[in-house]
Design a protein around this motif. Structure first.
Motif, PDB file in Angstrom:
ATOM      1  N   GLU A  43     -15.221  -5.059  -6.773  1.00  0.00           N
ATOM      2  CA  GLU A  43     -14.640  -4.772  -5.456  1.00  0.00           C
ATOM      3  C   GLU A  43     -13.200  -4.277  -5.610  1.00  0.00           C
ATOM      4  O   GLU A  43     -12.787  -3.345  -4.922  1.00  0.00           O
ATOM      5  CB  GLU A  43     -14.680  -6.019  -4.574  1.00  0.00           C
ATOM      6  N   LEU A  44     -12.449  -4.922  -6.498  1.00  0.00           N
ATOM      7  CA  LEU A  44     -11.080  -4.472  -6.755  1.00  0.00           C
ATOM      8  C   LEU A  44     -11.086  -3.051  -7.302  1.00  0.00           C
ATOM      9  O   LEU A  44     -10.302  -2.203  -6.865  1.00  0.00           O
ATOM     10  CB  LEU A  44     -10.392  -5.389  -7.775  1.00  0.00           C
ATOM     11  N   PRO A  49      -9.079   3.427  -6.297  1.00  0.00           N
ATOM     12  CA  PRO A  49      -9.603   4.640  -6.930  1.00  0.00           C
ATOM     13  C   PRO A  49      -8.648   5.161  -8.002  1.00  0.00           C
ATOM     14  O   PRO A  49      -7.446   5.238  -7.783  1.00  0.00           O
ATOM     15  CB  PRO A  49      -9.713   5.645  -5.787  1.00  0.00           C
ATOM     16  N   GLY A  50      -9.195   5.451  -9.153  1.00  0.00           N
ATOM     17  CA  GLY A  50      -8.401   5.996 -10.244  1.00  0.00           C
ATOM     18  C   GLY A  50      -8.039   4.987 -11.315  1.00  0.00           C
ATOM     19  O   GLY A  50      -7.664   5.363 -12.419  1.00  0.00           O
ATOM     20  N   MET A  55      -7.463  -0.782 -17.724  1.00  0.00           N
ATOM     21  CA  MET A  55      -6.155  -1.014 -17.107  1.00  0.00           C
ATOM     22  C   MET A  55      -6.226  -2.162 -16.094  1.00  0.00           C
ATOM     23  O   MET A  55      -5.326  -3.000 -16.030  1.00  0.00           O
ATOM     24  CB  MET A  55      -5.658   0.262 -16.418  1.00  0.00           C
ATOM     25  N   LEU A  56      -7.311  -2.213 -15.318  1.00  0.00           N
ATOM     26  CA  LEU A  56      -7.461  -3.286 -14.340  1.00  0.00           C
ATOM     27  C   LEU A  56      -7.563  -4.638 -15.044  1.00  0.00           C
ATOM     28  O   LEU A  56      -6.919  -5.608 -14.632  1.00  0.00           O
ATOM     29  CB  LEU A  56      -8.666  -3.036 -13.440  1.00  0.00           C
ATOM     30  N   LYS A 114      -2.079  11.024   2.803  1.00  0.00           N
ATOM     31  CA  LYS A 114      -2.506   9.666   2.516  1.00  0.00           C
ATOM     32  C   LYS A 114      -3.940   9.706   2.028  1.00  0.00           C
ATOM     33  O   LYS A 114      -4.790  10.360   2.632  1.00  0.00           O
ATOM     34  CB  LYS A 114      -2.402   8.797   3.771  1.00  0.00           C
ATOM     35  N   VAL A 115      -4.215   9.018   0.941  1.00  0.00           N
ATOM     36  CA  VAL A 115      -5.578   8.948   0.416  1.00  0.00           C
ATOM     37  C   VAL A 115      -6.395   8.078   1.356  1.00  0.00           C
ATOM     38  O   VAL A 115      -5.967   7.001   1.757  1.00  0.00           O
ATOM     39  CB  VAL A 115      -5.578   8.333  -0.994  1.00  0.00           C
TER      40      VAL A 115
END
Length: 123
Positions: A43-44, A49-50, A55-56, A114-115
């Motif tokens: 979910e995170l 996105p990206g 990295m997460l 804004k994305v």
């Protein structure tokens, strides 16, 4: 209370704070957890996105070490891991709110786009 491997020396409070939120994704992880509550890893990732999986994982480990994020493992099949903000994480997110407002005003002033994130995580 978690203790960080990073211990200064620091020039000032901003220096110490930036040490904890350094990098693009940490403040966005804080925002995601603040606005959506407890989240599973997938979910995170969809909400950011990206961000790469590597990295997460790295940022969540560091944020846990710094006492910003709580990681709860539910012993079930399949394994379930959830992330949430600690009180320390909530207080940092509160401190970043003014910076976010400043950034939103900057976006408006310079006409930045804004994305838009859909439920599927697409832009």
């Amino acid at each position: 209370m978690a203790t960080s491997a990073r211990r200064g020396p620091y020039f000032c409070g901003i220096d110490a704070a930036m040490d904890v939120v350094a990098g693009k994704w940490k403040s966005l992880i804080l925002w995601e957890l603040h606005h959506h509550g407890t989240r599973r890893f997938a979910e995170l990732r969809r909400g950011l996105p990206g961000v790469s999986e590597k990295m997460l994982i790295q940022h969540l480990r560091e944020m846990k070490e710094d006492g910003l994020v709580h990681r709860e493992v539910h012993r079930e099949v399949p394994p379930k891991v959830e992330y949430s903000l600690t009180e320390h994480g909530v207080s940092l997110n509160t401190a970043l709110t003014s910076l976010g407002k400043w950034g939103a005003e900057r976006m408006r002033r310079i006409g930045a786009e804004k994305v838009v994130i859909t439920d599927s995580g697409d832009k």
